[in-house]
Design a protein around this motif. Structure first.
Motif, short mmCIF file in Angstrom:
data_model
loop_
_atom_site.label_atom_id
_atom_site.label_comp_id
_atom_site.label_asym_id
_atom_site.label_seq_id
_atom_site.Cartn_x
_atom_site.Cartn_y
_atom_site.Cartn_z
N ALA A 76 0.84 -1.21 0.00
CA ALA A 76 0.00 0.00 0.00
C ALA A 76 0.86 1.25 0.00
O ALA A 76 0.46 2.30 -0.53
CB ALA A 76 -0.94 0.00 1.20
N LEU A 80 0.87 4.04 -2.88
CA LEU A 80 0.64 5.46 -2.54
C LEU A 80 1.66 6.34 -3.25
O LEU A 80 1.31 7.37 -3.85
CB LEU A 80 0.74 5.64 -1.02
CG LEU A 80 0.46 7.03 -0.46
CD1 LEU A 80 -1.01 7.39 -0.61
CD2 LEU A 80 0.87 7.11 1.01
N PHE A 81 2.90 5.91 -3.21
CA PHE A 81 3.98 6.64 -3.88
C PHE A 81 3.73 6.70 -5.40
O PHE A 81 3.77 7.78 -6.01
CB PHE A 81 5.32 5.96 -3.57
CG PHE A 81 6.47 6.42 -4.41
CD1 PHE A 81 7.15 7.60 -4.09
CD2 PHE A 81 6.88 5.68 -5.51
CE1 PHE A 81 8.22 8.02 -4.88
CE2 PHE A 81 7.95 6.11 -6.29
CZ PHE A 81 8.62 7.28 -5.97
N ARG A 84 0.61 8.89 -6.40
CA ARG A 84 0.77 10.35 -6.35
C ARG A 84 1.70 10.82 -7.46
O ARG A 84 1.49 11.87 -8.07
CB ARG A 84 1.38 10.76 -5.01
CG ARG A 84 0.45 10.50 -3.84
CD ARG A 84 1.13 10.82 -2.51
NE ARG A 84 1.17 12.25 -2.25
CZ ARG A 84 1.95 12.82 -1.34
NH1 ARG A 84 2.80 12.10 -0.63
NH2 ARG A 84 1.92 14.11 -1.14
N ARG A 85 2.74 10.04 -7.74
CA ARG A 85 3.74 10.51 -8.69
C ARG A 85 3.30 10.34 -10.14
O ARG A 85 3.76 11.07 -11.01
CB ARG A 85 5.06 9.77 -8.44
CG ARG A 85 6.21 10.38 -9.20
CD ARG A 85 7.54 9.77 -8.85
NE ARG A 85 8.14 10.35 -7.67
CZ ARG A 85 9.44 10.28 -7.40
NH1 ARG A 85 10.26 9.64 -8.22
NH2 ARG A 85 9.94 10.81 -6.31
N GLU A 93 -7.06 15.85 -1.66
CA GLU A 93 -6.73 15.25 -0.37
C GLU A 93 -7.68 14.10 -0.02
O GLU A 93 -7.24 13.01 0.37
CB GLU A 93 -6.79 16.32 0.74
CG GLU A 93 -6.28 15.79 2.07
CD GLU A 93 -6.48 16.78 3.22
OE1 GLU A 93 -7.49 17.50 3.24
OE2 GLU A 93 -5.60 16.80 4.12
N LEU A 96 -7.00 11.05 -2.15
CA LEU A 96 -5.73 10.41 -1.78
C LEU A 96 -5.90 9.47 -0.59
O LEU A 96 -5.47 8.31 -0.61
CB LEU A 96 -4.70 11.50 -1.45
CG LEU A 96 -3.34 11.03 -0.99
CD1 LEU A 96 -2.50 10.59 -2.17
CD2 LEU A 96 -2.61 12.13 -0.21
N TYR A 97 -6.56 9.98 0.47
CA TYR A 97 -6.75 9.15 1.66
C TYR A 97 -7.75 8.03 1.41
O TYR A 97 -7.62 6.93 1.95
CB TYR A 97 -7.17 10.00 2.86
CG TYR A 97 -6.05 10.87 3.38
CD1 TYR A 97 -4.93 10.28 3.97
CD2 TYR A 97 -6.08 12.25 3.27
CE1 TYR A 97 -3.88 11.06 4.43
CE2 TYR A 97 -5.04 13.04 3.73
CZ TYR A 97 -3.94 12.44 4.31
OH TYR A 97 -2.90 13.21 4.76
N HIS A 98 -8.76 8.30 0.60
CA HIS A 98 -9.72 7.23 0.34
C HIS A 98 -9.11 6.11 -0.50
O HIS A 98 -9.42 4.94 -0.31
CB HIS A 98 -10.98 7.81 -0.31
CG HIS A 98 -11.87 8.52 0.67
ND1 HIS A 98 -12.64 9.60 0.36
CD2 HIS A 98 -12.08 8.29 2.00
CE1 HIS A 98 -13.29 10.01 1.43
NE2 HIS A 98 -12.97 9.24 2.45
N ASN A 100 -5.98 5.26 -0.38
CA ASN A 100 -5.15 4.54 0.58
C ASN A 100 -5.99 3.63 1.48
O ASN A 100 -5.65 2.47 1.73
CB ASN A 100 -4.37 5.56 1.42
CG ASN A 100 -3.29 4.94 2.28
OD1 ASN A 100 -2.57 4.04 1.85
ND2 ASN A 100 -3.19 5.40 3.52
N GLN A 101 -7.11 4.17 1.95
CA GLN A 101 -8.02 3.39 2.81
C GLN A 101 -8.51 2.13 2.09
O GLN A 101 -8.52 1.03 2.67
CB GLN A 101 -9.19 4.29 3.18
CG GLN A 101 -10.32 3.62 3.94
CD GLN A 101 -11.42 4.64 4.25
OE1 GLN A 101 -11.14 5.79 4.59
NE2 GLN A 101 -12.66 4.23 4.13
N LEU A 102 -8.92 2.28 0.85
CA LEU A 102 -9.42 1.12 0.11
C LEU A 102 -8.31 0.11 -0.15
O LEU A 102 -8.52 -1.10 -0.05
CB LEU A 102 -10.06 1.58 -1.21
CG LEU A 102 -11.38 2.35 -1.03
CD1 LEU A 102 -11.80 3.01 -2.34
CD2 LEU A 102 -12.49 1.42 -0.52
N PHE A 168 -12.93 6.00 -8.71
CA PHE A 168 -12.91 7.46 -8.59
C PHE A 168 -13.36 8.15 -9.87
O PHE A 168 -12.98 9.28 -10.13
CB PHE A 168 -11.51 7.92 -8.16
CG PHE A 168 -11.13 7.41 -6.79
CD1 PHE A 168 -11.68 7.97 -5.65
CD2 PHE A 168 -10.24 6.35 -6.65
CE1 PHE A 168 -11.35 7.49 -4.39
CE2 PHE A 168 -9.90 5.87 -5.39
CZ PHE A 168 -10.46 6.43 -4.26
#
Lengths: 244, 244
Positions: A76, A80-81, A84-85, A93, A96-98, A100-102, A168
């Motif tokens: 994960a 995430l890295f 974003r990149r 924001e 991004l967190y959602h 990660n959460q999923l 998304f």
């Protein structure tokens, strides 16, 4: 910039596959180091080397991604890295967190799938824990597959952008490639249990098919780099663990 | 801004405790909603409500943090958010991902601790799976406690800033409060197994003690909000699971 280096146990999909699918969708250049011959600096020795001396914060386990000076572990975290990149996750924001959460919820599911065949000792062979595996797998098939897939179906149902094919909206993220992988994996490993849940998850099936037909994903899935599911990874088809 | 709302099963530490410790260290105002009386909008109904109707991406399970419009689940995800917003994590890119990586490794350890008492079915009572639990716990005590704690000890050994008391130097992060919690928890749940590992982890013990003596953490630990470890959370002391 040099291409990324991915390190994962050679010869199986395993947790490394979640990284490979995101890299494929993003069209991101990388070297799958441990799959190269030992004589060319690959193989398991290369993996052990990067675990031992790779970073200011060393990894405990693969997959590992080396991006220049950065040495990252944990699926994960790597996603995430990359998300974003490389635009493989929402840029706001909340998104991004959602994402990660999923992905962390995908990781929980993957750990439970793994423990159906290794409920006692992950370092010992399946055959040494088969009795317990049958009991754990029966519970997993009865209660957990539907719980997790039903949850992801609800996430898709509640999307802000119901017009898009993906979690998304119109653009796929690493969460979508991960959901593709667990859908394919669970159908491989637990065909009978999955068949009971399948009618309840039409949106997940549509998402799986949408990901499978993305041009770069389709090319990856048709390449020799996509190893088949088999009895050495997370998703294993042991018929005795998939009884009704 | 309104204070954050934390939602977690009332009456136990559980995974919510990793969030509470970070909030305490940060001096961050929050309401522990489900611990309030039902008559005042708390209790389990409040938790079920936020899971059902809380967000564009709903949570699957607590802990859940509500921060204005944002509804976040998954311990490591909530800590990533708090860490970035409140200076409880390094601010540089490498530090951010390394904190996340370490927290995910803590999460793996916590899941393994949990499964020592629930190796078959997390939704069923310990007593229904006690035979399997003894076998899993024996493996865990023999192979896994030392593996994880030894890993975190190596991380501390390899720090860039050996002068600081904490993982990332002089300032504590949420990784430090999480390592404090697993050190306290494992000593509570597996005192015999822990006693064998203890001499090997002097840096982890020093970190644990440094966190315990932080003024806000000490105040929190001495308050009624810090519930004791007991046999309803992650870390449970069942003597039959801690035999030599």
């Amino acid at each position: 910039m040099d291409p990324y280096q991915l390190y994962y146990w050679p010869g199986l999909q395993g947790r490394g596959e979640f990284i490979r699918l995101a890299l494929a969708e993003g069209g991101i250049d990388y070297v799958d180091v441990a799959r190269r011959p030992e004589a060319e600096g690959g193989g398991v020795p290369s993996l052990l080397r990067v675990m031992r001396e790779g970073a200011s914060v060393p990894p405990l386990a693969p997959p590992i991604l080396v991006a220049g000076e950065l040495v990252l572990a944990q699926v994960a975290n790597i996603l995430l890295f990359l998300g974003r990149r490389h635009g493989l996750a929402p840029s706001d924001e909340a998104g991004l967190y959602h994402a990660n959460q999923l992905q962390l919820t995908v990781a929980d599911f993957v750990a439970e799938v793994h423990d159906t065949h290794h409920p006692i000792a992950m370092g010992e062979a399946y055959e040494t824990q088969q009795v317990e595996a049958k009991r754990r797998a029966a519970y997993f098939a009865k209660d957990r597959i539907g719980k997790y897939l039903g949850y992801f179906e609800r996430v898709l149902e509640g999307r802000d952008s119901p017009g898009g094919a993906y979690v998304f909206g119109a653009d796929p993220s690493y969460v979508d490639t991960s959901l593709f992988q667990i859908m394919r994996g669970i159908e491989y490993a637990f065909p009978r249990a999955y068949a009971r849940v399948e009618p309840e998850v039409p949106r997940l099936r549509a998402l799986r098919d949408a990901i499978a037909s993305r041009p770069r994903i389709a090319a990856y899935l048709g390449s020799p780099e996509r190893l088949p599911f088999r009895e050495n990874g997370i998703f294993r088809r042991y018929p005795e663990l998939d009884e009704l």
